[in-house]
Design a protein around this motif. Structure first.
Motif, PDB file in Angstrom:
ATOM      1  N   ASP A  17       9.748  62.009  86.953  1.00 46.30           N
ATOM      2  CA  ASP A  17      10.730  61.081  86.387  1.00 46.30           C
ATOM      3  C   ASP A  17      11.323  61.626  85.090  1.00 46.30           C
ATOM      4  OD1 ASP A  17       8.371  60.842  84.990  1.00 46.30           O
ATOM      5  OD2 ASP A  17       8.318  58.654  84.988  1.00 46.30           O
ATOM      6  N   THR A  18      11.599  62.931  85.079  1.00 50.66           N
ATOM      7  CA  THR A  18      12.224  63.573  83.924  1.00 50.66           C
ATOM      8  C   THR A  18      13.529  64.236  84.332  1.00 50.66           C
ATOM      9  OG1 THR A  18      10.889  65.562  84.327  1.00 50.66           O
ATOM     10  CG2 THR A  18      10.079  64.019  82.667  1.00 50.66           C
ATOM     11  N   ILE A  19      14.429  64.344  83.367  1.00 50.89           N
ATOM     12  CA  ILE A  19      15.711  65.031  83.563  1.00 50.89           C
ATOM     13  C   ILE A  19      15.847  66.064  82.452  1.00 50.89           C
ATOM     14  CG2 ILE A  19      18.217  64.810  83.711  1.00 50.89           C
ATOM     15  CD1 ILE A  19      16.796  63.447  86.008  1.00 50.89           C
ATOM     16  N   LEU A  20      16.003  67.332  82.826  1.00 48.09           N
ATOM     17  CA  LEU A  20      16.070  68.413  81.854  1.00 48.09           C
ATOM     18  C   LEU A  20      17.506  68.735  81.473  1.00 48.09           C
ATOM     19  CD1 LEU A  20      13.495  70.984  83.325  1.00 48.09           C
ATOM     20  CD2 LEU A  20      13.075  68.887  82.006  1.00 48.09           C
ATOM     21  N   ALA A  21      17.685  69.095  80.207  1.00 54.46           N
ATOM     22  CA  ALA A  21      18.978  69.622  79.762  1.00 54.46           C
ATOM     23  C   ALA A  21      19.108  71.069  80.254  1.00 54.46           C
ATOM     24  CB  ALA A  21      19.072  69.569  78.242  1.00 54.46           C
ATOM     25  N   ALA A  22      20.334  71.549  80.364  1.00 55.61           N
ATOM     26  CA  ALA A  22      20.586  72.860  80.960  1.00 55.61           C
ATOM     27  C   ALA A  22      19.930  73.996  80.192  1.00 55.61           C
ATOM     28  CB  ALA A  22      22.088  73.101  81.077  1.00 55.61           C
ATOM     29  N   THR A  23      19.807  73.871  78.871  1.00 55.08           N
ATOM     30  CA  THR A  23      19.257  74.959  78.057  1.00 55.08           C
ATOM     31  C   THR A  23      17.769  74.780  77.740  1.00 55.08           C
ATOM     32  OG1 THR A  23      19.935  73.815  76.030  1.00 55.08           O
ATOM     33  CG2 THR A  23      21.497  75.394  76.981  1.00 55.08           C
ATOM     34  N   CYS A  24      17.174  73.741  78.287  1.00 57.87           N
ATOM     35  CA  CYS A  24      15.807  73.367  77.919  1.00 57.87           C
ATOM     36  C   CYS A  24      14.801  74.490  78.165  1.00 57.87           C
ATOM     37  CB  CYS A  24      15.401  72.125  78.699  1.00 57.87           C
ATOM     38  SG  CYS A  24      13.670  71.664  78.521  1.00 57.87           S
TER      39      CYS A  24
END
Length: 283
Positions: free
Chosen positions: A89-96
């Motif tokens: 249930d997580t959403i990562l940013a593109a640069t994470c």
């Protein structure tokens, strides 16, 4: 292989699909693999996900083995130099992910890193960075002083309230919702303690990483959205599981201390559990 991403799924097929979509946008230039360990989901996860995620490695368990054991299962078939344990249930940013990997390469003392997490309303989640739950720190948390003095270095040590949420700093405890670890470090500490079925295993692992001579870093410069509770229902079973894990933690890490310390913490856990069941506190 540079990075292995291990996700434990339990009845979260739609959240997991969105999570993996965000991962793929974040690993475009990283030699990586995604491993999903399904803990006997009953929502049709297998039938739904297999045709859609053909580039993901799956393990399907015939029972719910718990978070710690499932993470260790995923690790056994992984090959990455770095391992990311991630909630579905997580959403990562593109640069994470590139940021986290770069941080490891410039900080050789880092055993594990966590990130700044926010909920769906973009509210900061305090469990992103935590302190070691010593008897005093646990007492302040269990009896409400942490909430009364949220910025105190002493009373709010449980959530490292004195550290700015947008800065990178060493901390004592990271969240298992997003924990990236060097493979050699995870092997050195023998992985997650499988006595923890769910809850508490991230605190225990964080402590053992520090005991092995490495640091845990909280990266406030990176933000991940944690929707929370995708496969969890806040009911009496949840409350029992959570506080049973806290009791196990006290037995493991404070059993050698004085009986007074242990009894005080166990009393606090019991009182907090009763208040949670009455709806007067949330964890």
């Amino acid at each position: 292989m540079e990075l292995s991403i291990i996700i434990v799924n339990y009845n979260s097929k739609f959240l997991l699909e969105n999570c993996i979509d965000s991962i793929k946008k974040s690993i475009f230039n990283i030699n990586s693999e995604i491993i999903v360990v399904d803990n006997n989901s009953t929502d049709g996860s297998k039938e739904y996900l297999l045709p859609k995620l053909t580039d993901v490695k799956f393990i399907f368990n015939n029972e719910n083995t718990g978070f710690a054991k499932a993470c260790n299962q995923g690790f056994k078939i992984s090959s990455g130099k770095y391992i990311l344990f991630l909630n579905p249930d997580t959403i990562l940013a593109a640069t994470c992910l590139t940021y986290c990997l770069s941080f490891f390469k410039t900080h050789p003392d880092a055993g594990a890193v966590g990130v700044r997490m926010v909920d769906r309303k973009q509210t900061f989640l305090k469990e992103s960075k935590r302190g070691f739950p010593s008897p005093a720190t646990s007492f302040y948390k269990l009896f409400g002083l942490t909430s009364i003095f949220p910025g105190s270095k002493t009373f709010a040590k449980y959530y490292q309230g004195h550290l700015p949420e947008n800065e990178n700093n060493p901390v004592e405890v990271l969240s298992g919702a997003f924990m990236m670890i060097k493979r050699e470090v995870f092997e050195k500490v023998n992985g997650f303690d499988e006595d923890f079925f769910m809850y508490g295993e991230d605190i225990d692992l964080s402590i053992r990483i520090r005991q092995s001579g490495y640091k845990n870093y909280y990266l406030g410069a990176v933000t991940v959205t944690h929707l929370k509770g995708g496969s969890t229902t806040y009911n009496n079973k949840y409350i029992e599981d959570f506080y049973d894990a806290m009791d196990l933690f006290v037995n493991k890490h404070y059993g050698h201390r004085s009986a007074g310390h242990t009894l005080l913490l166990k009393a606090g856990i019991t009182i907090r559990k009763m208040l949670a069941k009455l709806g007067l506190v949330f964890r």
